[in-house]
Scaffold this active site. Sequence first.
Site, PDB file in Angstrom:
ATOM      1  N   ASP A  43       0.845  -1.200   0.000  1.00 32.91           N
ATOM      2  CA  ASP A  43       0.000   0.000   0.000  1.00 32.91           C
ATOM      3  C   ASP A  43       0.878   1.246   0.000  1.00 32.91           C
ATOM      4  O   ASP A  43       1.569   1.523   0.975  1.00 32.91           O
ATOM      5  CB  ASP A  43      -0.894   0.006   1.254  1.00 32.91           C
ATOM      6  CG  ASP A  43      -1.823   1.211   1.286  1.00 32.91           C
ATOM      7  OD1 ASP A  43      -2.950   1.091   0.779  1.00 32.91           O
ATOM      8  OD2 ASP A  43      -1.407   2.285   1.788  1.00 32.91           O
ATOM      9  N   TYR A  48       3.156   9.806  -0.588  1.00 29.86           N
ATOM     10  CA  TYR A  48       4.231   9.198   0.223  1.00 29.86           C
ATOM     11  C   TYR A  48       5.607   9.389  -0.436  1.00 29.86           C
ATOM     12  O   TYR A  48       6.630   9.160   0.193  1.00 29.86           O
ATOM     13  CB  TYR A  48       4.004   7.696   0.445  1.00 29.86           C
ATOM     14  CG  TYR A  48       2.719   7.311   1.144  1.00 29.86           C
ATOM     15  CD1 TYR A  48       1.884   8.259   1.725  1.00 29.86           C
ATOM     16  CD2 TYR A  48       2.318   5.971   1.218  1.00 29.86           C
ATOM     17  CE1 TYR A  48       0.694   7.896   2.342  1.00 29.86           C
ATOM     18  CE2 TYR A  48       1.130   5.603   1.838  1.00 29.86           C
ATOM     19  CZ  TYR A  48       0.324   6.574   2.382  1.00 29.86           C
ATOM     20  OH  TYR A  48      -0.847   6.195   2.994  1.00 29.86           O
ATOM     21  N   LYS A  73      -2.676   5.820  -4.371  1.00 29.05           N
ATOM     22  CA  LYS A  73      -3.782   6.764  -4.080  1.00 29.05           C
ATOM     23  C   LYS A  73      -3.574   8.103  -4.773  1.00 29.05           C
ATOM     24  O   LYS A  73      -2.438   8.568  -4.913  1.00 29.05           O
ATOM     25  CB  LYS A  73      -3.885   6.988  -2.558  1.00 29.05           C
ATOM     26  CG  LYS A  73      -3.856   5.708  -1.739  1.00 29.05           C
ATOM     27  CD  LYS A  73      -4.040   5.945  -0.252  1.00 29.05           C
ATOM     28  CE  LYS A  73      -3.691   4.691   0.533  1.00 29.05           C
ATOM     29  NZ  LYS A  73      -2.275   4.572   0.882  1.00 29.05           N
ATOM     30  N   HIS A 106      -7.710   9.568  -2.088  1.00 32.79           N
ATOM     31  CA  HIS A 106      -7.051   9.546  -0.777  1.00 32.79           C
ATOM     32  C   HIS A 106      -7.823  10.285   0.317  1.00 32.79           C
ATOM     33  O   HIS A 106      -7.790   9.893   1.479  1.00 32.79           O
ATOM     34  CB  HIS A 106      -5.646  10.160  -0.930  1.00 32.79           C
ATOM     35  CG  HIS A 106      -4.665   9.731   0.093  1.00 32.79           C
ATOM     36  ND1 HIS A 106      -3.324   9.557  -0.169  1.00 32.79           N
ATOM     37  CD2 HIS A 106      -4.799   9.435   1.414  1.00 32.79           C
ATOM     38  CE1 HIS A 106      -2.697   9.166   0.925  1.00 32.79           C
ATOM     39  NE2 HIS A 106      -3.570   9.099   1.910  1.00 32.79           N
TER      40      HIS A 106
HETATM   41  N1  LIG Z   1      -5.344   6.410   3.708  1.00 35.15           N
HETATM   42  C1  LIG Z   1      -4.736   7.161   4.605  1.00 35.15           C
HETATM   43  O1  LIG Z   1      -5.083   8.346   4.805  1.00 35.15           O
HETATM   44  C2  LIG Z   1      -3.613   6.584   5.396  1.00 35.15           C
HETATM   45  C3  LIG Z   1      -3.087   7.277   6.489  1.00 35.15           C
HETATM   46  C4  LIG Z   1      -2.044   6.698   7.204  1.00 35.15           C
HETATM   47  C5  LIG Z   1      -1.574   5.454   6.830  1.00 35.15           C
HETATM   48  N2  LIG Z   1      -2.082   4.783   5.758  1.00 35.15           N
HETATM   49  C6  LIG Z   1      -1.566   3.459   5.319  1.00 35.15           C
HETATM   50  O2  LIG Z   1      -1.663   2.565   6.439  1.00 35.15           O
HETATM   51  C7  LIG Z   1      -0.378   2.009   6.714  1.00 35.15           C
HETATM   52  C8  LIG Z   1      -0.239   1.693   8.196  1.00 35.15           C
HETATM   53  O3  LIG Z   1      -0.439   2.830   8.995  1.00 35.15           O
HETATM   54  P1  LIG Z   1       0.742   3.671   9.668  1.00 35.15           P
HETATM   55  O4  LIG Z   1       1.998   3.421   8.954  1.00 35.15           O
HETATM   56  O5  LIG Z   1       0.290   5.081   9.722  1.00 35.15           O
HETATM   57  O6  LIG Z   1       0.840   3.154  11.137  1.00 35.15           O
HETATM   58  P2  LIG Z   1       0.792   1.728  11.926  1.00 35.15           P
HETATM   59  O7  LIG Z   1       0.924   0.600  10.984  1.00 35.15           O
HETATM   60  O8  LIG Z   1      -0.346   1.810  12.868  1.00 35.15           O
HETATM   61  O9  LIG Z   1       2.064   1.836  12.874  1.00 35.15           O
HETATM   62  C9  LIG Z   1       3.378   1.855  12.442  1.00 35.15           C
HETATM   63  C10 LIG Z   1       4.213   2.007  13.717  1.00 35.15           C
HETATM   64  O10 LIG Z   1       4.147   0.805  14.497  1.00 35.15           O
HETATM   65  C11 LIG Z   1       5.454   0.287  14.693  1.00 35.15           C
HETATM   66  N3  LIG Z   1       5.358  -1.184  14.595  1.00 35.15           N
HETATM   67  C12 LIG Z   1       5.029  -1.917  13.518  1.00 35.15           C
HETATM   68  N4  LIG Z   1       4.974  -3.222  13.807  1.00 35.15           N
HETATM   69  C13 LIG Z   1       5.288  -3.334  15.113  1.00 35.15           C
HETATM   70  C14 LIG Z   1       5.401  -4.427  15.999  1.00 35.15           C
HETATM   71  N5  LIG Z   1       5.180  -5.681  15.591  1.00 35.15           N
HETATM   72  N6  LIG Z   1       5.759  -4.179  17.292  1.00 35.15           N
HETATM   73  C15 LIG Z   1       5.980  -2.911  17.710  1.00 35.15           C
HETATM   74  N7  LIG Z   1       5.898  -1.830  16.916  1.00 35.15           N
HETATM   75  C16 LIG Z   1       5.536  -2.034  15.623  1.00 35.15           C
HETATM   76  C17 LIG Z   1       6.310   0.892  13.601  1.00 35.15           C
HETATM   77  O11 LIG Z   1       7.635   1.049  14.033  1.00 35.15           O
HETATM   78  P3  LIG Z   1       8.903   0.514  13.154  1.00 35.15           P
HETATM   79  O12 LIG Z   1       8.696   0.966  11.742  1.00 35.15           O
HETATM   80  O13 LIG Z   1      10.054   1.166  13.829  1.00 35.15           O
HETATM   81  O14 LIG Z   1       8.860  -0.974  13.315  1.00 35.15           O
HETATM   82  C18 LIG Z   1       5.646   2.271  13.418  1.00 35.15           C
HETATM   83  O15 LIG Z   1       6.128   3.174  14.395  1.00 35.15           O
HETATM   84  C19 LIG Z   1       0.564   3.085   6.207  1.00 35.15           C
HETATM   85  O16 LIG Z   1       1.898   2.638   6.046  1.00 35.15           O
HETATM   86  C20 LIG Z   1      -0.101   3.488   4.916  1.00 35.15           C
HETATM   87  O17 LIG Z   1       0.169   2.551   3.897  1.00 35.15           O
HETATM   88  C21 LIG Z   1      -3.107   5.339   5.035  1.00 35.15           C
END
Ligand SMILES: NC(=O)c1ccc[n+]([C@@H]2O[C@H](COP(=O)([O-])OP(=O)(O)OC[C@H]3O[C@@H](n4cnc5c(N)ncnc54)[C@H](OP(=O)(O)O)[C@@H]3O)[C@@H](O)[C@H]2O)c1
Length: 280
Positions: A43, A48, A73, A106
């Site tokens: 994704d 990004y 997106k 998005h």
């Molecule tokens: N559509 C939208 O508006 C929107 C907005 C935000 C995000 N997204 C999408 O959703 C995806 C996921 O959301 P996100 O990246 O915002 O946040 P997330 O997946 O909720 O959290 C990522 C955080 O969690 C940590 N983490 C991951 N796996 C872990 C584990 N097993 N144990 C402990 N810590 C862990 C990561 O640290 P490390 O990297 O240091 O491991 C990072 O700090 C994004 O990458 C993006 O593709 C979409």
Amino acid sequence: METIKLNDGNTMPILGYGVFQIDKNQTQKCVEDALSVGYRLIDTAAIYDNEEGVGTAIKASGIKREELFITTKLWINNISKKNARGAFETSLKKLGLDYVDLYLIHQPFNDSYGAWEVLCELKKEGLVKSIGVSNFYPDRLSEFCFHNEIKPALNQVECHPFLPRFDFENTMKDLGITMQSWASFAEGQNGIFDNEILKAIASKYNKSVAQVILRWLIQRGIAVIPKTLSKERMIENISVFDFALDSSDMEKIAEIGKNEFIICNHRELETINFLLNLAK
Ligand SMILES: NC(=O)c1ccc[n+]([C@@H]2O[C@H](COP(=O)([O-])OP(=O)(O)OC[C@H]3O[C@@H](n4cnc5c(N)ncnc54)[C@H](OP(=O)(O)O)[C@@H]3O)[C@@H](O)[C@H]2O)c1
């Protein structure tokens, strides 16, 4: 890998790898790691600024295109009838692909109706397999479906134990639209990994808090796209298909949530104005 059948008949892995906030110079390595440990859904998004890294990793992996599911997106400044096609073509070129599996509007602002017409054309032309939206709340999503012949296949929204979105779940089920959680870990904020309820459940199943959260979402039929830079955590996050939470644990997690927006509330005036300014 479990899959979800979208309302257009296409199939999508229920779990994928998100690359938000991954530096463009690190993206190729991260995506190569993710693909090497079994992720098949990636994704990304134009905003990004790492679509090239995703594309290079795909090419380097040698994995057959049809085995992959690539989402990108359309960013807010291009959410219009006039700009959507050009923005899509730029993303496709950066990814080095002939088509994307899922293309999302998005944000729910700017000319989403005009952009949707273009997304429908791209789908007809086979350049996009499925089309959907992101950050559309139930009222806006219902209205969008009411006025458009082709419904979004998916809506990607902030969803985690602090913001369980049971209201969305019902609306989307009624509309036949798949829900995909972004920030399943609340981006690590609000002490999510130290939450006592989640820790107790994790220890009962001999799993991590991260695995329990992903499992809780998947058991609700919600797709997930956790992000991590670490290959070990990629393996941890994908290893959630060998256990199941019982109904009492599902309920305990449901009770954690106080409907707290940790990252972004699209109904808050400040957020709306911030995003609208980006559309200019
Ligand atoms: N559509 C939208 O508006 C929107 C907005 C935000 C995000 N997204 C999408 O959703 C995806 C996921 O959301 P996100 O990246 O915002 O946040 P997330 O997946 O909720 O959290 C990522 C955080 O969690 C940590 N983490 C991951 N796996 C872990 C584990 N097993 N144990 C402990 N810590 C862990 C990561 O640290 P490390 O990297 O240091 O491991 C990072 O700090 C994004 O990458 C993006 O593709 C979409």
